[in-house]
Design an enzyme around this catalytic site. Structure first.
Site, PDB file in Angstrom:
ATOM      1  N   HIS A 175      98.930  89.281 146.201  1.00  0.00           N
ATOM      2  CA  HIS A 175      99.435  88.245 147.123  1.00  0.00           C
ATOM      3  C   HIS A 175     100.890  88.481 147.523  1.00  0.00           C
ATOM      4  O   HIS A 175     101.410  87.791 148.402  1.00  0.00           O
ATOM      5  CB  HIS A 175      99.328  86.854 146.483  1.00  0.00           C
ATOM      6  CG  HIS A 175      97.912  86.379 146.312  1.00  0.00           C
ATOM      7  ND1 HIS A 175      97.022  86.336 147.368  1.00  0.00           N
ATOM      8  CD2 HIS A 175      97.227  85.935 145.228  1.00  0.00           C
ATOM      9  CE1 HIS A 175      95.847  85.877 146.921  1.00  0.00           C
ATOM     10  NE2 HIS A 175      95.951  85.639 145.629  1.00  0.00           N
ATOM     11  N   ASP A 210      88.905  91.024 144.816  1.00  0.00           N
ATOM     12  CA  ASP A 210      89.328  89.756 144.221  1.00  0.00           C
ATOM     13  C   ASP A 210      88.814  88.622 145.116  1.00  0.00           C
ATOM     14  O   ASP A 210      88.658  88.787 146.316  1.00  0.00           O
ATOM     15  CB  ASP A 210      90.865  89.735 144.157  1.00  0.00           C
ATOM     16  CG  ASP A 210      91.417  88.526 143.412  1.00  0.00           C
ATOM     17  OD1 ASP A 210      91.796  88.693 142.239  1.00  0.00           O
ATOM     18  OD2 ASP A 210      91.489  87.423 144.018  1.00  0.00           O
ATOM     19  N   HIS A 212      90.223  86.112 146.179  1.00  0.00           N
ATOM     20  CA  HIS A 212      91.218  85.659 147.146  1.00  0.00           C
ATOM     21  C   HIS A 212      91.592  86.795 148.099  1.00  0.00           C
ATOM     22  O   HIS A 212      91.635  87.963 147.688  1.00  0.00           O
ATOM     23  CB  HIS A 212      92.488  85.191 146.428  1.00  0.00           C
ATOM     24  CG  HIS A 212      92.274  84.069 145.463  1.00  0.00           C
ATOM     25  ND1 HIS A 212      92.022  84.281 144.118  1.00  0.00           N
ATOM     26  CD2 HIS A 212      92.266  82.726 145.650  1.00  0.00           C
ATOM     27  CE1 HIS A 212      91.872  83.103 143.518  1.00  0.00           C
ATOM     28  NE2 HIS A 212      92.009  82.141 144.417  1.00  0.00           N
ATOM     29  N   ASP A 299      87.735  86.868 139.699  1.00  0.00           N
ATOM     30  CA  ASP A 299      87.642  85.425 139.972  1.00  0.00           C
ATOM     31  C   ASP A 299      86.497  85.071 140.923  1.00  0.00           C
ATOM     32  O   ASP A 299      86.328  83.904 141.274  1.00  0.00           O
ATOM     33  CB  ASP A 299      88.984  84.846 140.454  1.00  0.00           C
ATOM     34  CG  ASP A 299      89.750  85.776 141.361  1.00  0.00           C
ATOM     35  OD1 ASP A 299      89.176  86.765 141.839  1.00  0.00           O
ATOM     36  OD2 ASP A 299      90.944  85.490 141.611  1.00  0.00           O
TER      37      ASP A 299
HETATM   38 ZN   LIG Z   1      92.323  86.003 142.931  1.00  0.00          ZN
END
Ligand SMILES: [Zn+2]
Length: 355
Positions: A175, A210, A212, A299
């Site tokens: 991120h 991932d 996200h 995740d």
């Molecule tokens: Zn994540």
């Protein structure tokens, strides 16, 4: 195929206290116990992790701005000098950011005060910095670069068994933009690895699985034609990081057409993920990648406390077999995954798949 693994024990020292979620300050999800679970997978496969032996400041500087890295390194000490300071560096200002993926890194923060710089460089309330955060972040990035260098100096010819290395990185990195930490991430390990590989390989692909969107990685390479960034993630319309990760974000300038986002409907299972990975593999082949970086988060697991996807542990093995089929020198960089009791099985399955 054998896989080398890398890890530095100092990564466990980062032990955040605070995380803002749904209007409440709660205990963070990136707990040091995640590391033990991941090490358990390496033990079960008889893979002994190697320790990075150098500090690769140059590799961090290759993907981040000078002001941002100086902030990360000095923030804790400067915070201690504030009267009535709290237990962690935590921002309370947020300079405007448009949310658009084409935004390049900003200039260094014009103000000197630590409060101003915390707002400038920490993008949300999930990246508190405690006394050991920088040390863990530094060794997490060193772990990633040691893995990158392991495949750069791997056995040649690289056929039929290209070199493969796994970096047990914590904190995660995907991120983090060139100039801003967010989402439990401080230094973008995946981006630093891709950039490092460019010294040896002409065309590098990043596959981020991932749950996200890998928004920081996307931003760093958004205008670059030499690094293909692909992210498969839960639909951001109702999921962090919300503002990017959409299918119409394809890169700009020389990088136009070299960024691929594959958002998945919430509730998607392994079969849906596999279809997306197959599509990503096609793009990686069409791009002509000669090395691969996998940003590996767990995740997407059905039991993840922050998750909305429904993968089971063995499904990560299915991703691994698809990665292996690409036949490329590969660095696997650990990203998220917060169901601590599932992480051992997730990583074992994945590594079984790629071996
Ligand atoms: Zn994540």
């Amino acid at each position: 195929m054998s896989v080398r693994a890398f890890y530095h024990p100092t990564q466990a020292a980062h032990d955040p206290l605070q995380y803002m979620r749904v209007g409440r300050v709660i205990a963070p999800k990136d707990v040091p116990a995640r590391i033990e679970a991941l090490l358990g997978a390496l033990r079960s496969l008889d893979i002994a992790p190697e320790k990075p032996s150098a500090d690769y400041a140059d590799a961090r500087a290759a993907v981040h701005t000078k002001g941002f890295l100086h902030f990360l390194e000095t923030a804790w000490d400067r915070w201690q000098q504030l009267p009535e300071h709290g237990p962690e560096v935590w921002p309370n200002t947020f300079p405007y950011w448009s949310g658009r993926p084409e935004d390049a890194a900003r200039p260094d923060c014009p103000a000197e005060h630590i409060i101003a710089q915390a707002g400038w460089y920490l993008g949300d309330l999930s990246v508190p910095m405690g006394p050991h955060t920088w040390l863990s972040v530094r060794e997490s990035s060193n772990t990633a670069i040691a893995a990158a260098d392991a495949i750069r100096s791997g056995p040649k010819p690289q056929v039929p068994s290209p070199p493969m290395a796994y970096a047990l990185c914590r904190p995660s990195g995907h991120h983090t933009r060139a100039d801003r930490a967010s989402g439990f991430c401080y230094v973008n390990n995946t981006a630093a690895v891709a950039q490092r590989l460019r010294a040896t390989f002409k065309r590098v692909a990043i596959l981020d699985v991932d749950a996200h969107h890998g928004d920081g990685t996307q931003q760093i390479f958004y205008a670059r034609p030499d690094v293909l960034t692909i992210s498969i993630h839960a639909d951001p319309r109702n999921y962090y990081p919300f503002f990017t990760g959409y299918a119409n974000e394809v890169g700009i300038g020389d990088g136009a057409g070299v960024n691929l986002n594959l958002p998945l409907a919430h509730g998607s299972t392994g079969a849906v993920m596999f279809t997306a990975v197959d599509r990503a593999a096609e793009a990686i082949r069409a791009f002509g990648a000669d090395a691969l970086v996998v940003a590996l988060g767990f995740d997407a697991h059905a039991r993840d406390p922050l998750g909305v996807l429904k993968l089971e542990s063995p499904d990560f093995g299915g991703i691994g077999t698809r990665v292996k089929a690409l036949g490329l020198p590969t660095v696997i960089v650990q990203e998220g995954g917060y169901a601590v009791d599932a992480l051992t099985d997730c990583l074992s399955s994945f590594l079984d798949g790629v071996r």
